[in-house]
Motif scaffolding. Structure first.
Motif, short mmCIF file in Angstrom:
data_model
loop_
_atom_site.label_atom_id
_atom_site.label_comp_id
_atom_site.label_asym_id
_atom_site.label_seq_id
_atom_site.Cartn_x
_atom_site.Cartn_y
_atom_site.Cartn_z
N THR A 140 31.34 59.46 68.02
CA THR A 140 29.97 59.11 68.42
C THR A 140 29.89 58.70 69.88
O THR A 140 28.86 58.90 70.53
N SER A 191 35.64 71.10 59.77
CA SER A 191 34.35 70.45 60.03
C SER A 191 34.03 70.57 61.51
O SER A 191 34.91 70.81 62.33
N LEU A 243 21.18 67.05 66.04
CA LEU A 243 22.61 66.99 65.74
C LEU A 243 22.95 67.95 64.61
O LEU A 243 22.26 67.99 63.59
N LEU A 256 27.54 59.15 61.13
CA LEU A 256 27.19 59.41 62.53
C LEU A 256 25.84 58.78 62.88
O LEU A 256 25.68 58.18 63.95
N ALA A 258 27.20 62.85 57.99
CA ALA A 258 25.94 62.72 58.72
C ALA A 258 25.46 61.28 58.75
O ALA A 258 25.00 60.77 59.78
N GLY A 289 31.25 71.51 70.45
CA GLY A 289 31.41 70.34 69.59
C GLY A 289 32.87 70.00 69.34
O GLY A 289 33.78 70.44 70.04
N VAL A 332 25.86 69.23 61.90
CA VAL A 332 27.08 68.82 61.21
C VAL A 332 27.46 69.92 60.22
O VAL A 332 26.64 70.32 59.40
N GLU A 347 25.69 73.55 56.57
CA GLU A 347 25.35 72.85 57.81
C GLU A 347 24.09 72.02 57.64
O GLU A 347 23.12 72.47 57.02
N VAL A 378 31.02 68.99 64.55
CA VAL A 378 29.86 68.18 64.91
C VAL A 378 29.49 68.51 66.35
O VAL A 378 30.36 68.53 67.23
#
Length: 215
Positions: free
Chosen positions: A77, A114, A168, A196, A193, A97, A170, A148, A116
């Protein structure tokens, strides 16, 4: 004389039992997870330990390992916050990302991954569905193995268009994992999510539903 024989036999028996126990332990199954306390602890922090345990079961046989650079929620973050504060709508930017948690099985094509990143609302071909109050969250299914979520997250101090134009994104997906069911994917992506959102302190307080299973 008899006592001496009995004592010798008793001592021999104890040694024999110890040898058998040691042999049994050494011949047991190796641990499912390679020793990588940093990688596993970060995956647990991002997705929740129960979800990672469930993922392990769905990945099937083989020894699991974390790959690449794992990120803690705080480090992830911090990078997202810095990128949002530096965003300028007049300058085209693309963000690949970060992949905060990647888990694979040795000598196998099975992989959980994964991603982000700051992105845009979907301009893609394929099914997607709005969810949440006022369309706060978009659930985008790009393929059988990938899910997503895209949701607006206003970062304090960022450009006024950031919430609308740079939401954002994810993602979670699995390669070579036919048993990676949609229900677990949804639980994992919602957990990530929400983690974050909480750490970033999204001013708009996005609605991230917990009871939706993408189809």
């Amino acid at each position: 004389m008899v006592k001496g024989v009995r004592s010798w036999r008793f001592g021999y028996g104890v040694v024999a039992v110890m040898v058998l126990l040691m042999t049994g332990c050494s011949g047991g199954e190796p641990p499912r997870r390679e020793k990588d306390s940093v990688g596993w602890s970060k995956c647990n922090e991002l997705f929740g330990a129960r979800n990672i345990d469930a993922l392990e079961d769905q990945m099937g046989k083989g020894q699991l390992r974390t790959e690449g650079k794992s990120f803690s929620v705080k480090d992830l973050t911090a990078a997202l916050d810095s990128e949002a504060l530096g965003w300028d709508p007049e300058i085209f930017t693309y963000s690949a990302g970060a992949s905060p948690c990647r888990i694979a099985i040795r000598e196998s094509d099975k992989l959980f991954d994964s991603n982000v990143r700051w992105t845009s609302f979907p301009g893609i071909d394929g099914p997607y569905q709005w969810r949440g109050t006022g369309g706060d969250v978009v659930a985008v299914v790009l393929s059988d193995g990938l899910l997503e979520l895209i949701f607006p997250c206003k970062i304090p101090g960022a450009h006024k268009q950031q919430e609308k134009d740079r939401p954002l994104g994810v993602r979670v997906w699995g390669d070579g994992m036919p048993k990676f069911d949609t229900g677990l994917r949804w639980k994992m992506i919602v957990a990530l999510a929400r983690n974050l959102d909480r750490e970033l302190g999204c001013v708009n307080k996005p609605d991230i539903p917990s009871d939706f299973t993408a189809a």
